[in-house]
Design a protein around this motif. Structure first.
Motif, PDB file in Angstrom:
ATOM      1  N   LEU A   1      42.771  44.836  30.559  1.00  0.00           N
ATOM      2  CA  LEU A   1      42.432  45.600  31.762  1.00  0.00           C
ATOM      3  C   LEU A   1      42.086  44.724  32.968  1.00  0.00           C
ATOM      4  O   LEU A   1      42.167  45.188  34.117  1.00  0.00           O
ATOM      5  CB  LEU A   1      41.250  46.521  31.459  1.00  0.00           C
ATOM      6  CG  LEU A   1      41.499  47.618  30.431  1.00  0.00           C
ATOM      7  CD1 LEU A   1      40.219  48.411  30.211  1.00  0.00           C
ATOM      8  CD2 LEU A   1      42.625  48.536  30.888  1.00  0.00           C
ATOM      9  N   LEU A   2      41.663  43.475  32.767  1.00  0.00           N
ATOM     10  CA  LEU A   2      41.214  42.648  33.885  1.00  0.00           C
ATOM     11  C   LEU A   2      42.272  42.445  34.954  1.00  0.00           C
ATOM     12  O   LEU A   2      41.964  42.560  36.162  1.00  0.00           O
ATOM     13  CB  LEU A   2      40.717  41.298  33.342  1.00  0.00           C
ATOM     14  CG  LEU A   2      40.100  40.355  34.387  1.00  0.00           C
ATOM     15  CD1 LEU A   2      38.908  41.031  35.070  1.00  0.00           C
ATOM     16  CD2 LEU A   2      39.692  39.044  33.738  1.00  0.00           C
ATOM     17  N   PRO A   3      43.511  42.114  34.661  1.00  0.00           N
ATOM     18  CA  PRO A   3      44.507  41.972  35.738  1.00  0.00           C
ATOM     19  C   PRO A   3      44.673  43.249  36.550  1.00  0.00           C
ATOM     20  O   PRO A   3      44.858  43.206  37.771  1.00  0.00           O
ATOM     21  CB  PRO A   3      45.792  41.603  34.985  1.00  0.00           C
ATOM     22  CG  PRO A   3      45.319  41.006  33.699  1.00  0.00           C
ATOM     23  CD  PRO A   3      44.082  41.747  33.350  1.00  0.00           C
TER      24      PRO A   3
ATOM     25  N   VAL B   1      40.107  45.936  43.373  1.00  0.00           N
ATOM     26  CA  VAL B   1      39.543  45.285  44.559  1.00  0.00           C
ATOM     27  C   VAL B   1      40.084  45.896  45.843  1.00  0.00           C
ATOM     28  O   VAL B   1      39.308  46.249  46.761  1.00  0.00           O
ATOM     29  CB  VAL B   1      39.791  43.763  44.499  1.00  0.00           C
ATOM     30  CG1 VAL B   1      39.353  43.102  45.803  1.00  0.00           C
ATOM     31  CG2 VAL B   1      39.070  43.159  43.305  1.00  0.00           C
ATOM     32  N   PRO B   2      41.413  46.050  46.025  1.00  0.00           N
ATOM     33  CA  PRO B   2      41.891  46.715  47.256  1.00  0.00           C
ATOM     34  C   PRO B   2      41.364  48.144  47.383  1.00  0.00           C
ATOM     35  O   PRO B   2      41.043  48.597  48.496  1.00  0.00           O
ATOM     36  CB  PRO B   2      43.409  46.693  47.097  1.00  0.00           C
ATOM     37  CG  PRO B   2      43.682  45.547  46.189  1.00  0.00           C
ATOM     38  CD  PRO B   2      42.547  45.530  45.244  1.00  0.00           C
TER      39      PRO B   2
END
Length: 316
Positions: A276-278, A285-286
């Protein structure tokens, strides 16, 4: 004179009649005796000549009467007549697993059995074979000894299960169920209305299904008692065997199991986070920046609240 002469004539006639009657009775008795003697002779000759004819029906009738009056015989429950299921397992370490597996298959075939399963593994330079052999019960022990001679025997386990009572119970239930099916078919043949016909057909179908189930159970038990099952594990010299007795019992075993479960859970959690991190960096973030910008813009567009003036305090 005339009266005396008539009297004499009558007496003479009566005497002559009595004599004639006695002679007739003697002749009839002799004729009866002569007829009886040939009849007895014919009867004796007939019994001698037709010993298989007249004696057979009498013997059959006697046997039928004895069969009717004979009590029901109990099943033979001697040791050699009992239904026993044999199962066993043996672990043998051999020099060549492939050759030993072929020999084990030959042992099963020579005993009149067959191979029910064959699983083989080769990894890290070690080979193992797991064979399931079906052997006739009469040759179970000799087959186990031959399999032990394939190499160095490490473990052996043999179990027996006596199912004699279950087999006897199944036989009795099958007999009763067959009688119920036959009676149902007879009633079905005499059905007079459509409702009776439908009801009886359903009842006969149910009884036949129950009978088929009982017969299937009996066939299964017959297969297990006729053919024993032997599980053969063949190991090469480098194969390792996990011994469950080496596990620490009690609290230590529970602690080790809990620690292993915790490590497995953490590994799964870290794997999910890595996946999930990518997506969080690329999308999260956007999206967070856009939400922050929109909220700040809305705050600037809102009108400022009107200033409120406080009235001067009244002087007394």
């Amino acid at each position: 004179m005339h009266k005396r002469g008539a009297t004499k004539l009558i007496a003479a006639a009566l005497l002559a009649g009595a004599l004639l009657a006695g002679c007739g009775a003697d002749s009839s008795d002799e004729g009866t005796a002569s007829q009886a003697e040939p009849a007895v002779g014919r009867a004796d000759g007939g019994n001698a000549d037709s010993a298989g004819g007249a004696a057979a029906p009498q013997a059959a009738e006697g046997a039928a009467e004895q069969g009717k009056n004979a009590p029901a015989q109990a099943p033979d429950l001697r040791v050699d007549q009992r239904s026993i299921i044999y199962t066993g397992s043996i672990t043998v370490r051999v020099e060549d697993v492939t050759t030993a597996a072929a020999r084990a298959t030959g042992i099963a075939s020579a005993a009149g059995g067959f191979v029910g399963g064959d699983e083989r593994h080769s990894g890290d330079g070690a080979k193992t074979a797991n064979l399931t052999l079906r052997i006739p019960a009469a040759k179970f022990n000799s087959a186990v000894e031959e399999l032990a001679g394939l190499g160095d025997e490490e473990t052996r386990g043999i179990n027996t299960e006596d199912v004699t009572e279950e087999v006897v119970d199944l036989d009795a239930r099958i007999s009763v169920q067959k009688a119920r099916v036959e009676s149902g078919k007879k009633l079905l043949a005499r059905a007079n209305s459509l409702d009776d016909l439908v009801m009886l057909e359903r009842e006969v179908a149910t009884r036949e299904a129950d009978l088929a189930s009982l017969e299937a159970k009996k066939r299964r038990l017959a297969d297990l008692t006729a053919l024993s099952t032997i599980t053969v594990v063949l190991l090469d010299p480098e194969a390792a065997v996990s011994d469950p007795d080496d596990e620490p019992p009690g609290f230590l075993a529970g602690l080790a199991g809990g620690w292993d479960a915790l490590k497995a859970s953490l590994a799964v959690l870290l794997t999910v986070l890595g996946v999930l991190l990518p997506w969080l960096l690329a999308v999260g973030v956007p999206a967070a920046a856009a939400v922050y910008a929109i909220r700040r813009y809305r705050r600037r567009q809102l009108p400022s609240p009107p200033a409120t003036t406080t009235p001067p305090a009244a002087t007394p």
